[in-house]
Design a protein around this motif. Sequence first.
Motif, PDB file in Angstrom:
ATOM      1  N   THR A 120       0.834  -1.193   0.000  1.00  0.00           N
ATOM      2  CA  THR A 120       0.000   0.000   0.000  1.00  0.00           C
ATOM      3  C   THR A 120       0.870   1.245   0.000  1.00  0.00           C
ATOM      4  O   THR A 120       1.997   1.225   0.522  1.00  0.00           O
ATOM      5  CB  THR A 120      -0.919   0.024   1.242  1.00  0.00           C
ATOM      6  OG1 THR A 120      -1.711   1.221   1.243  1.00  0.00           O
ATOM      7  CG2 THR A 120      -0.117  -0.028   2.532  1.00  0.00           C
ATOM      8  N   VAL A 121       0.352   2.322  -0.595  1.00  0.00           N
ATOM      9  CA  VAL A 121       1.058   3.599  -0.509  1.00  0.00           C
ATOM     10  C   VAL A 121       0.867   4.235   0.867  1.00  0.00           C
ATOM     11  O   VAL A 121       1.604   5.136   1.253  1.00  0.00           O
ATOM     12  CB  VAL A 121       0.591   4.588  -1.601  1.00  0.00           C
ATOM     13  CG1 VAL A 121       0.889   4.039  -2.985  1.00  0.00           C
ATOM     14  CG2 VAL A 121      -0.888   4.934  -1.452  1.00  0.00           C
ATOM     15  N   ALA A 122      -0.115   3.739   1.611  1.00  0.00           N
ATOM     16  CA  ALA A 122      -0.386   4.241   2.964  1.00  0.00           C
ATOM     17  C   ALA A 122       0.548   3.539   3.947  1.00  0.00           C
ATOM     18  O   ALA A 122       0.136   2.708   4.763  1.00  0.00           O
ATOM     19  CB  ALA A 122      -1.851   4.020   3.325  1.00  0.00           C
ATOM     20  N   GLU A 147      -8.377   5.643  -3.699  1.00  0.00           N
ATOM     21  CA  GLU A 147      -9.399   6.416  -2.978  1.00  0.00           C
ATOM     22  C   GLU A 147      -8.779   7.229  -1.849  1.00  0.00           C
ATOM     23  O   GLU A 147      -9.160   8.385  -1.619  1.00  0.00           O
ATOM     24  CB  GLU A 147     -10.468   5.469  -2.425  1.00  0.00           C
ATOM     25  CG  GLU A 147     -11.390   4.906  -3.493  1.00  0.00           C
ATOM     26  CD  GLU A 147     -12.331   3.838  -2.970  1.00  0.00           C
ATOM     27  OE1 GLU A 147     -13.437   3.688  -3.533  1.00  0.00           O
ATOM     28  OE2 GLU A 147     -11.965   3.129  -1.995  1.00  0.00           O
ATOM     29  N   ALA A 148      -7.822   6.641  -1.141  1.00  0.00           N
ATOM     30  CA  ALA A 148      -7.156   7.341  -0.043  1.00  0.00           C
ATOM     31  C   ALA A 148      -6.370   8.545  -0.546  1.00  0.00           C
ATOM     32  O   ALA A 148      -6.422   9.635   0.039  1.00  0.00           O
ATOM     33  CB  ALA A 148      -6.245   6.385   0.708  1.00  0.00           C
ATOM     34  N   VAL A 149      -5.648   8.363  -1.639  1.00  0.00           N
ATOM     35  CA  VAL A 149      -4.861   9.463  -2.214  1.00  0.00           C
ATOM     36  C   VAL A 149      -5.781  10.564  -2.741  1.00  0.00           C
ATOM     37  O   VAL A 149      -5.531  11.758  -2.525  1.00  0.00           O
ATOM     38  CB  VAL A 149      -3.939   8.940  -3.334  1.00  0.00           C
ATOM     39  CG1 VAL A 149      -3.300  10.088  -4.107  1.00  0.00           C
ATOM     40  CG2 VAL A 149      -2.869   8.032  -2.748  1.00  0.00           C
ATOM     41  N   ARG A 150      -6.850  10.163  -3.408  1.00  0.00           N
ATOM     42  CA  ARG A 150      -7.797  11.144  -3.936  1.00  0.00           C
ATOM     43  C   ARG A 150      -8.413  11.963  -2.798  1.00  0.00           C
ATOM     44  O   ARG A 150      -8.594  13.180  -2.922  1.00  0.00           O
ATOM     45  CB  ARG A 150      -8.874  10.424  -4.744  1.00  0.00           C
ATOM     46  CG  ARG A 150      -9.821  11.356  -5.472  1.00  0.00           C
ATOM     47  CD  ARG A 150     -10.535  10.638  -6.601  1.00  0.00           C
ATOM     48  NE  ARG A 150     -11.255   9.476  -6.152  1.00  0.00           N
ATOM     49  CZ  ARG A 150     -11.109   8.252  -6.676  1.00  0.00           C
ATOM     50  NH1 ARG A 150     -10.241   8.029  -7.641  1.00  0.00           N
ATOM     51  NH2 ARG A 150     -11.816   7.242  -6.231  1.00  0.00           N
ATOM     52  N   ALA A 151      -8.694  11.324  -1.688  1.00  0.00           N
ATOM     53  CA  ALA A 151      -9.256  12.032  -0.534  1.00  0.00           C
ATOM     54  C   ALA A 151      -8.266  13.062   0.016  1.00  0.00           C
ATOM     55  O   ALA A 151      -8.655  14.182   0.364  1.00  0.00           O
ATOM     56  CB  ALA A 151      -9.643  11.036   0.553  1.00  0.00           C
ATOM     57  N   CYS A 152      -6.995  12.691   0.089  1.00  0.00           N
ATOM     58  CA  CYS A 152      -5.968  13.638   0.559  1.00  0.00           C
ATOM     59  C   CYS A 152      -5.913  14.867  -0.331  1.00  0.00           C
ATOM     60  O   CYS A 152      -5.805  16.001   0.153  1.00  0.00           O
ATOM     61  CB  CYS A 152      -4.605  12.966   0.592  1.00  0.00           C
ATOM     62  SG  CYS A 152      -4.391  11.736   1.885  1.00  0.00           S
ATOM     63  N   GLU A 190      -1.262  12.508   4.847  1.00  0.00           N
ATOM     64  CA  GLU A 190      -0.709  11.405   4.068  1.00  0.00           C
ATOM     65  C   GLU A 190      -1.802  10.368   3.809  1.00  0.00           C
ATOM     66  O   GLU A 190      -2.875  10.406   4.425  1.00  0.00           O
ATOM     67  CB  GLU A 190       0.487  10.793   4.781  1.00  0.00           C
ATOM     68  CG  GLU A 190       0.190  10.176   6.118  1.00  0.00           C
ATOM     69  CD  GLU A 190       1.458   9.631   6.785  1.00  0.00           C
ATOM     70  OE1 GLU A 190       1.355   8.557   7.400  1.00  0.00           O
ATOM     71  OE2 GLU A 190       2.525  10.258   6.701  1.00  0.00           O
ATOM     72  N   PRO A 191      -1.582   9.429   2.864  1.00  0.00           N
ATOM     73  CA  PRO A 191      -2.627   8.473   2.493  1.00  0.00           C
ATOM     74  C   PRO A 191      -3.188   7.652   3.650  1.00  0.00           C
ATOM     75  O   PRO A 191      -4.348   7.234   3.606  1.00  0.00           O
ATOM     76  CB  PRO A 191      -1.937   7.584   1.458  1.00  0.00           C
ATOM     77  CG  PRO A 191      -0.942   8.493   0.815  1.00  0.00           C
ATOM     78  CD  PRO A 191      -0.425   9.344   1.935  1.00  0.00           C
TER      79      PRO A 191
END
Length: 305
Positions: free
Chosen positions: A211-213, A243-248, A260-261
């Motif tokens: 994961t990038v997170a 989705e996590a990156v888009r939310a950031c 961060e993600p």
Amino acid sequence: MQLHLNTPLLNSRALSQLSGSNVWLKMDALQPCGSFKIRGIGLACRTYYEQGARRFISSSGGNAGLAVAWAGRTLGVPVTVVVPETTSARAKELLHLEQADVIVHGASWQEANRYALTLKGESDAFLHPFDDPLLWQGHATMIDEVVASNVRPDAVVLSVGGGGLLSGVIEGLQRNGLYDIPVIAVETEGAASFRAAVEAGQPVELEHINTVASSLGAKMVCEQAVRLVGLHPVISEVVTDEEAVRACRRFIDDHRVVTEPACGASLACIYEQKAVLKAFRNPLVIVCGGATMSAEQLFSLYGGA
């Protein structure tokens, strides 16, 4: 001496309009070291210092290690942080900025952690990133602050990695008599160790993290997080990295704060209008922050889309 800040509690107009609910944000991204970690880490460092510790040792190249370094510098205590080889140059730069002694060892956090434990001397204190009752006690203060603001959410949305934040938030809810408020624990698909533990009824070690997170990259959650599932309503939710990156990215536009993600995972529940939130009208999102990814790095992910 309290090492963390009492952070703002914001009512988000942008997220409330998007979701059709009344969304609250606990802005722990504004802590001095960039994440909620200083709440529990700060309490633990202060406690160990008062008990005679004269050096702090950490095994985290992420936000926990940064919180230890910040607390140590503030208290005038030297800090050694053992980080795995995968730790980013930015994270190491931030640790050096806080005057920590940084040692690179091992291919994973588990290897770095084992080595860090061998360094502990009689006058040293070891700070675990997420598995320590002092951490949970410190993290619980964010719920104390929400209650003191006379806000009563009907759900708490947070990201879960090793389970320290989850354990602390539930401790905070319960010590304020909020036993019925569910916690929505969000992970990314490549680091879903909490989902695996819930399904198995016990901590399960993932074979690998993808994961990038990276701050959610604990292969196995702490036992306390799994135990609390039987004592408090907890809902497991999983989102994608994208989705996590888009939310950031959207959060930067809406609230002018970089996260961060790992934090974006919980924000994605709102931005992606996940079904798990449809039953709630007054959710609280823990904006846990994260200092190890720059805005430039964030916008380079997924082709900058």
